[in-house]
Structure formats: structure tokens, C-alpha cells
Design an enzyme around this catalytic site. Structure first.
Site, PDB file in Angstrom:
ATOM      1  N   GLN A   1       0.837  -1.204   0.000  1.00  0.00           N
ATOM      2  CA  GLN A   1       0.000   0.000   0.000  1.00  0.00           C
ATOM      3  C   GLN A   1       0.873   1.257   0.000  1.00  0.00           C
ATOM      4  O   GLN A   1       0.590   2.227  -0.704  1.00  0.00           O
ATOM      5  CB  GLN A   1      -0.904   0.015   1.229  1.00  0.00           C
ATOM      6  CG  GLN A   1      -1.859  -1.151   1.343  1.00  0.00           C
ATOM      7  CD  GLN A   1      -2.597  -1.147   2.674  1.00  0.00           C
ATOM      8  OE1 GLN A   1      -3.541  -0.369   2.866  1.00  0.00           O
ATOM      9  NE2 GLN A   1      -2.191  -2.011   3.580  1.00  0.00           N
TER      10      GLN A   1
ATOM     11  N   VAL B   1       3.919   1.934  -1.110  1.00  0.00           N
ATOM     12  CA  VAL B   1       4.671   2.337  -2.302  1.00  0.00           C
ATOM     13  C   VAL B   1       3.774   2.873  -3.410  1.00  0.00           C
ATOM     14  O   VAL B   1       4.275   3.338  -4.439  1.00  0.00           O
ATOM     15  CB  VAL B   1       5.537   1.177  -2.838  1.00  0.00           C
ATOM     16  CG1 VAL B   1       6.577   0.767  -1.806  1.00  0.00           C
ATOM     17  CG2 VAL B   1       4.680  -0.033  -3.251  1.00  0.00           C
TER      18      VAL B   1
ATOM     19  N   ARG C   1       3.107   8.610  -4.252  1.00  0.00           N
ATOM     20  CA  ARG C   1       4.120   9.376  -4.974  1.00  0.00           C
ATOM     21  C   ARG C   1       3.854  10.844  -4.725  1.00  0.00           C
ATOM     22  O   ARG C   1       2.719  11.251  -4.491  1.00  0.00           O
ATOM     23  CB  ARG C   1       4.059   9.064  -6.472  1.00  0.00           C
ATOM     24  CG  ARG C   1       4.257   7.585  -6.802  1.00  0.00           C
ATOM     25  CD  ARG C   1       5.655   7.159  -6.466  1.00  0.00           C
ATOM     26  NE  ARG C   1       5.899   5.738  -6.808  1.00  0.00           N
ATOM     27  CZ  ARG C   1       7.009   5.107  -6.493  1.00  0.00           C
ATOM     28  NH1 ARG C   1       7.951   5.729  -5.829  1.00  0.00           N
ATOM     29  NH2 ARG C   1       7.172   3.854  -6.811  1.00  0.00           N
TER      30      ARG C   1
ATOM     31  N   GLN D   1      14.054  -3.597   2.373  1.00  0.00           N
ATOM     32  CA  GLN D   1      14.836  -4.806   2.619  1.00  0.00           C
ATOM     33  C   GLN D   1      14.523  -5.852   1.551  1.00  0.00           C
ATOM     34  O   GLN D   1      13.368  -6.150   1.270  1.00  0.00           O
ATOM     35  CB  GLN D   1      14.473  -5.355   4.005  1.00  0.00           C
ATOM     36  CG  GLN D   1      15.343  -6.473   4.497  1.00  0.00           C
ATOM     37  CD  GLN D   1      14.973  -6.845   5.928  1.00  0.00           C
ATOM     38  OE1 GLN D   1      13.857  -7.307   6.180  1.00  0.00           O
ATOM     39  NE2 GLN D   1      15.879  -6.627   6.858  1.00  0.00           N
ATOM     40  N   SER D   2      15.563  -6.406   0.958  1.00  0.00           N
ATOM     41  CA  SER D   2      15.417  -7.346  -0.147  1.00  0.00           C
ATOM     42  C   SER D   2      15.192  -8.765   0.365  1.00  0.00           C
ATOM     43  O   SER D   2      15.921  -9.252   1.235  1.00  0.00           O
ATOM     44  CB  SER D   2      16.670  -7.318  -1.025  1.00  0.00           C
ATOM     45  OG  SER D   2      16.633  -8.363  -1.992  1.00  0.00           O
TER      46      SER D   2
ATOM     47  N   ARG E   1      15.636 -11.185  -1.661  1.00  0.00           N
ATOM     48  CA  ARG E   1      16.634 -11.973  -2.407  1.00  0.00           C
ATOM     49  C   ARG E   1      17.931 -12.072  -1.612  1.00  0.00           C
ATOM     50  O   ARG E   1      18.536 -13.145  -1.542  1.00  0.00           O
ATOM     51  CB  ARG E   1      16.937 -11.318  -3.765  1.00  0.00           C
ATOM     52  CG  ARG E   1      15.802 -11.365  -4.763  1.00  0.00           C
ATOM     53  CD  ARG E   1      16.264 -10.843  -6.111  1.00  0.00           C
ATOM     54  NE  ARG E   1      17.228 -11.741  -6.728  1.00  0.00           N
ATOM     55  CZ  ARG E   1      18.302 -11.341  -7.421  1.00  0.00           C
ATOM     56  NH1 ARG E   1      18.565 -10.049  -7.547  1.00  0.00           N
ATOM     57  NH2 ARG E   1      19.113 -12.216  -7.962  1.00  0.00           N
TER      58      ARG E   1
ATOM     59  N   CYS F   1       6.855  17.446   2.074  1.00  0.00           N
ATOM     60  CA  CYS F   1       5.716  17.836   2.903  1.00  0.00           C
ATOM     61  C   CYS F   1       4.389  17.712   2.174  1.00  0.00           C
ATOM     62  O   CYS F   1       3.381  17.292   2.766  1.00  0.00           O
ATOM     63  CB  CYS F   1       5.893  19.265   3.410  1.00  0.00           C
ATOM     64  SG  CYS F   1       7.144  19.437   4.685  1.00  0.00           S
TER      65      CYS F   1
ATOM     66  N   ARG G   1      -4.369   7.962   4.737  1.00  0.00           N
ATOM     67  CA  ARG G   1      -4.051   6.822   5.605  1.00  0.00           C
ATOM     68  C   ARG G   1      -4.352   7.054   7.081  1.00  0.00           C
ATOM     69  O   ARG G   1      -4.321   6.095   7.854  1.00  0.00           O
ATOM     70  CB  ARG G   1      -2.586   6.433   5.418  1.00  0.00           C
ATOM     71  CG  ARG G   1      -2.227   6.073   3.975  1.00  0.00           C
ATOM     72  CD  ARG G   1      -3.051   4.926   3.430  1.00  0.00           C
ATOM     73  NE  ARG G   1      -2.634   4.555   2.079  1.00  0.00           N
ATOM     74  CZ  ARG G   1      -3.093   3.521   1.394  1.00  0.00           C
ATOM     75  NH1 ARG G   1      -4.014   2.733   1.954  1.00  0.00           N
ATOM     76  NH2 ARG G   1      -2.666   3.261   0.164  1.00  0.00           N
TER      77      ARG G   1
END
Length: 248
Positions: free
Chosen positions: A86, A88, A91, A98-99, A101, A176, A186
Site C-alpha cells: 500500500q 509504495v 508518490r 529490505q530485499s 533476495r 511535505c 491513511r
């Protein structure tokens, strides 16, 4: 693999934030040069109160782009992949997550929804499933490593069994203007419980750092002074907006 709580840390924010916002606004409406007024602003000329009043008046008019010059950077831990899916979507922002992989998840921690934690049988079933997932991840990783797929190559395939409850960590930077929009969406009671809790924690830290901008921030109803969600979804904090009467 225990359930873990969310952590929200404000790593840094643009220094002299109010002065910078004031200078940017003044540049829009003043014949002078922001570079010339900057040393005076750092000496609080005009006073911080006058700067804050000027900024508030311009923001109330709807001119908000100059506040994009100030950004805040947060570190989030103890949050789920469901939350970051949610997060990401917002914008303009920058994210460093954190990966799965490069980080071995053989003993991953996870987030447990409060409603599940309060239900004894649901909690037992949830935790048993997390244990099963951990076993499956480790088994798959071991089998892949036996074929020569080591490190990240094993992780990138084994991670497909990981649930959305898996804990992740992420660094988030927003200006900001983006933060105000993020909080409007949110902090609303209709937002999902986890991201709402994180948004409220972020807002509290923003208010401490830059109260002139963030004291009035929050769910969109805080700005509008009415609920735009309609009768079905309103929480009742503010009166809802009535639809226009188009009856001839």
C-alpha cells in the site's frame, strides 16, 4: 519466528524547514531574491511567528507546491509486506526496502493482526501456518542449494512461499506536500489498521519537527471539516457532505 510490533523512526528532515518554505513562498510573491533574504531568515527576521502566519495564509489559498522543498525521511520496521504494498503506491516518494533476495528469511518474523491476536483459535491457527511456511521455506532453500543455487539465487525462489504478514523494513522519504496527502488518505478510519497506525506515528513525529505545517494535518475530514466518505462509510467524527439537490 515471533510476531513483532511496528517501529517508526524519523531519521532526518530538511534543516531550517520553516525558513525554507517561507523563502520559497516569498520568492513567488516578492520582487526580491530568496538568496538575499536567507541570512536574515536564519536570524529569525521576520520572526518565526510571522513566517508561520504568512505560510498558513498562503497554504489556505490552495498554493502548496513550495512545501515540496522540505522532505522527511523515516525508517520503518515491524511492518508487513501487505503494508508496504500500500505504501509504495504513494508518490512523490523514495523507498529503499529490505530485499527478500539478499536477506535469508529462514527465520522470518511476522505481523499478526490484532483481531487474530484476540481470537484464541484464530491465533493458534495463524501461528501454526507461519511455522509451516518457515519449514517450507527452509526445505525449498535447502533443496535448491543442493542443486547449486546458492545465496540470493535460492532466496529469490524460496521467497515465493512467504506470506504478506512477513516482516519487512523500509526507508521512506516524502516531501511535505506528499506527506499531507499520505496523512489525508491513511489517517482516515477507513484506512487499513496497520498503515493507519504507522501513518499516525509518522504524523506525530512530523508535528514535533514542523508544527507550523503538520499541526492541522491528518485525515481529509480534518481539513475539510466534513466527511466526504458518504453515509455508508462515515465514522461520525464530522458531519458528512450532503449531495447537491438537483431537483428542478
Amino acid at each position: 519466528m515471533p510476531p513483532v510490533p511496528a517501529q517508526v523512526e524519523l531519521l532526518t528532515h530538511t534543516p531550517n524547514a520553516l525558513e525554507l518554505i517561507y523563502a520559497a513562498f516569498r520568492q513567488c510573491y516578492h520582487a526580491g531574491y530568496a538568496g538575499d533574504m536567507w541570512p536574515r531568515l536564519l536570524s529569525e527576521e521576520p520572526s518565526r511567528e510571522i513566517q508561520a502566519e504568512f505560510v498558513a495564509q498562503i497554504l489556505e489559498s490552495g498554493h502548496t507546491s513550495p512545501i515540496e522543498h522540505v522532505s522527511f525521511t523515516f525508517a520503518l520496521s515491524g511492518v508487513s509486506r501487505a503494508l508496504t504494498h500500500q505504501l509504495v503506491r504513494h508518490r512523490l516518494a523514495s523507498y529503499s526496502q529490505q530485499s527478500q533476495r539478499y536477506v535469508d528469511a529462514s527465520h522470518f518474523d511476522y505481523i499478526m493482526p490484532p483481531a487474530i491476536a484476540k481470537n484464541t483459535e484464530a491465533k493458534k491457527r495463524f501461528m501454526r501456518f507461519m511455522d509451516d511456511v518457515g519449514d517450507a521455506y527452509r526445505d525449498i532453500r535447502r533443496l535448491l542449494e543442493a542443486e547449486g543455487r546458492l545465496g540470493a539465487k535460492a532466496n529469490e525462489d524460496a521467497r515465493f512461499v512467504l506470506p504478506q504478514a512477513t516482516q519487512t523494513r523500509i526507508v521512506v522519504t516524502m516531501n511535505c506536500r506528499s506527506l499531507l496527502n499520505f496523512f489525508e488518505q491513511r489517517c482516515c478510519t477507513r484506512a487499513q489498521w496497520e498503515i493507519r497506525a504507522v501513518a499516525n506515528a509518522m504524523l506525530e513525529k512530523c508535528r514535533e519537527a514542523l508544527p507550523e505545517i503538520f499541526t492541522p494535518a491528518g485525515a481529509k475530514c480534518e481539513r475539510l471539516k466534513y466527511c466526504p466518505e458518504g453515509a455508508r462509510f462515515t465514522c461520525g467524527r464530522y458531519p458528512r457532505r450532503e449531495p447537491p439537490n438537483n431537483t428542478p
